[in-house]
Design a protein around this motif. Sequence first.
Motif, mmCIF file in Angstrom:
data_model
loop_
_atom_site.group_PDB
_atom_site.id
_atom_site.type_symbol
_atom_site.label_atom_id
_atom_site.label_comp_id
_atom_site.label_asym_id
_atom_site.label_seq_id
_atom_site.Cartn_x
_atom_site.Cartn_y
_atom_site.Cartn_z
ATOM 1 N N VAL A 1 0.860 -1.254 0.027
ATOM 2 C CA VAL A 1 -0.035 0.040 0.041
ATOM 3 C C VAL A 1 1.098 1.355 0.126
ATOM 4 O O VAL A 1 2.077 1.291 0.770
ATOM 5 N N ALA A 2 0.422 2.062 -0.661
ATOM 6 C CA ALA A 2 1.239 3.523 -0.916
ATOM 7 C C ALA A 2 0.240 4.577 -0.446
ATOM 8 O O ALA A 2 -0.855 4.590 -0.998
ATOM 9 N N PHE A 3 1.049 5.760 0.333
ATOM 10 C CA PHE A 3 0.217 6.950 0.587
ATOM 11 C C PHE A 3 0.809 7.766 -0.002
ATOM 12 O O PHE A 3 2.015 8.132 0.388
ATOM 13 N N LEU A 4 0.231 8.776 -0.800
ATOM 14 C CA LEU A 4 0.942 9.814 -1.268
ATOM 15 C C LEU A 4 0.218 11.028 -0.615
ATOM 16 O O LEU A 4 -0.787 11.594 -0.605
ATOM 17 N N CYS A 5 0.938 11.721 0.373
ATOM 18 C CA CYS A 5 0.795 12.687 1.339
ATOM 19 C C CYS A 5 1.583 14.091 0.768
ATOM 20 O O CYS A 5 2.707 14.216 1.176
ATOM 21 N N GLY A 6 0.759 14.904 0.013
ATOM 22 C CA GLY A 6 1.587 16.134 -0.469
ATOM 23 C C GLY A 6 2.501 15.451 -1.561
ATOM 24 O O GLY A 6 2.407 14.855 -2.205
ATOM 25 N N SER A 7 3.855 15.793 -1.151
ATOM 26 C CA SER A 7 4.876 15.323 -1.963
ATOM 27 C C SER A 7 5.723 14.102 -1.525
ATOM 28 O O SER A 7 6.546 13.834 -2.181
ATOM 29 N N THR A 8 5.224 13.815 -0.256
ATOM 30 C CA THR A 8 5.873 12.597 0.443
ATOM 31 C C THR A 8 4.942 11.113 0.122
ATOM 32 O O THR A 8 3.996 11.129 0.006
ATOM 33 N N CYS B 1 5.023 5.732 -11.914
ATOM 34 C CA CYS B 1 6.351 5.444 -12.224
ATOM 35 C C CYS B 1 7.283 4.819 -11.287
ATOM 36 O O CYS B 1 7.828 3.838 -11.288
ATOM 37 N N ARG B 2 7.180 5.621 -10.299
ATOM 38 C CA ARG B 2 7.909 5.192 -8.960
ATOM 39 C C ARG B 2 7.240 4.006 -8.290
ATOM 40 O O ARG B 2 8.014 2.961 -7.863
ATOM 41 N N LEU B 3 6.203 3.763 -8.336
ATOM 42 C CA LEU B 3 5.411 2.294 -7.829
ATOM 43 C C LEU B 3 5.860 1.298 -8.838
ATOM 44 O O LEU B 3 6.001 0.252 -8.291
ATOM 45 N N ASP B 4 5.927 1.443 -9.842
ATOM 46 C CA ASP B 4 6.092 0.318 -11.024
ATOM 47 C C ASP B 4 7.585 0.042 -10.724
ATOM 48 O O ASP B 4 8.006 -1.203 -10.693
ATOM 49 N N LEU B 5 8.489 0.883 -10.413
ATOM 50 C CA LEU B 5 9.829 0.867 -10.294
ATOM 51 C C LEU B 5 10.031 -0.168 -8.817
ATOM 52 O O LEU B 5 10.803 -1.149 -8.855
ATOM 53 N N ALA C 1 23.323 6.837 -10.873
ATOM 54 C CA ALA C 1 21.724 6.645 -11.092
ATOM 55 C C ALA C 1 21.127 7.954 -10.707
ATOM 56 O O ALA C 1 21.445 8.517 -9.562
ATOM 57 N N GLU C 2 20.340 8.601 -11.433
ATOM 58 C CA GLU C 2 19.562 9.663 -10.976
ATOM 59 C C GLU C 2 18.471 9.385 -10.357
ATOM 60 O O GLU C 2 17.893 8.366 -10.126
ATOM 61 N N ARG C 3 18.196 10.209 -9.239
ATOM 62 C CA ARG C 3 17.007 9.863 -8.360
ATOM 63 C C ARG C 3 15.760 10.235 -9.057
ATOM 64 O O ARG C 3 15.535 11.198 -9.630
ATOM 65 N N ILE C 4 14.818 9.352 -8.937
ATOM 66 C CA ILE C 4 13.675 9.565 -9.496
ATOM 67 C C ILE C 4 12.557 9.381 -8.413
ATOM 68 O O ILE C 4 12.816 9.017 -7.433
ATOM 69 N N GLU D 1 9.745 8.759 1.061
ATOM 70 C CA GLU D 1 10.742 9.775 0.182
ATOM 71 C C GLU D 1 9.877 10.914 -0.366
ATOM 72 O O GLU D 1 8.684 10.717 -0.499
ATOM 73 N N VAL D 2 10.491 12.009 -0.774
ATOM 74 C CA VAL D 2 10.008 13.016 -1.218
ATOM 75 C C VAL D 2 9.875 12.765 -2.874
ATOM 76 O O VAL D 2 10.879 12.408 -3.596
ATOM 77 N N LEU D 3 8.631 12.575 -3.424
ATOM 78 C CA LEU D 3 8.346 12.303 -4.643
ATOM 79 C C LEU D 3 8.702 13.424 -5.633
ATOM 80 O O LEU D 3 8.267 14.535 -5.620
ATOM 81 N N ASP D 4 9.604 13.158 -6.891
ATOM 82 C CA ASP D 4 9.917 14.198 -7.715
ATOM 83 C C ASP D 4 9.628 13.678 -9.055
ATOM 84 O O ASP D 4 10.134 14.020 -10.052
#
Length: 339
Positions: free
Chosen positions: A106-113, A138-142, A336-339, A130-133
């Motif tokens: 389960v993933a919780f997107l709270c603002g940018s976190t 895409c991040r969840l697929d990874l 690796a670049e942060r995603i 993590e702070v999502l940028d």
Amino acid sequence: MKVKGVYGCKARMCTWECVSPFEGELPPEKREALFRTEFPDVEEKVYFQEMVAFNDAEGRRHRYLIIFPEESLPERCSRILPVAASLYGWADKFMRERENYGNFRVAFLCGSTLYILVFWEGRLCHWAEEVLDADVQCRLDLFDEFLKQDGLFSRVKGFKKELVRINTFDGVKEWETYFWRAAKDPFWKKLRFDGEGILPDYRKSLCYGTFIAILGLAASLNFAVWKENEPEIEDVVPPELSPVPVAMANVEALGAPEIEPIIPTHFNKQISQSDCGGFHFKVRGIVAGKIFQVDEEGGENRWFRLGDSLENYRVMEIGRDRVFLGCGGDRYEILAERI
């Protein structure tokens, strides 16, 4: 935040793992030393809560929830939990109201976190935030590729998955209910912040006897009300997880995704150094040190693993945050670049 005597502190949390000999115990002092060795730049006090331990090819693997308090904790408070435990309370209620949700991402997107919790057989076994940028899907697929590669999670044929979008969970009445639910859960009951100045040693007080007597009376009265209005949450998780087979060194044995080898037509040609050094791609993410994603010019994303060919390069090594490519007799390192 304070809910029914339980103080909610602001804290960051993550998963950390280490290995001990098979069936061996890991004393707190050794655990602390291993953590400080791996993260020498972390100077603040951290707290460990073991989530799961299992055997693999290297020994007994322990996974801990690491808690970094971000505020000064009250000195006189019987229970302190991270505010984010509310997310656990939500997930626990959600799973218990459905069938076959023991294996749950389960993933919780709270603002940018972005918070990601993974439950294995009903037990919390992974926590990430993590702070999502980048795009959340895409991040969840990874991250889901990591589940397929992990020595524990790869045993699951398919996780149930949910994405919850919220504005905030701190100070919201509904989430305070979930926080209280987590506070009653056996997993969080084991957590004790025992650092200096957090839970003072009341035995040093001349009023220790009086304090204990009052505390005992208050506890007995409170316990009666609690049992009537707030039933305990039953721990349905077995004391030991189902046996985990010894992890294979072969990536395919861990359930790696099918990745078609990408062999350029000129691969068999003799490559000179003049053909190397010009990167027309970016390493976008690495999963479990096994595979990595490349963003090529034109916006095409591809997955690569050890031994694959990428333009004029050969994948020589995959690290935690970088890959090493070989070309023309030279070795190239790409972060690796942060995603």
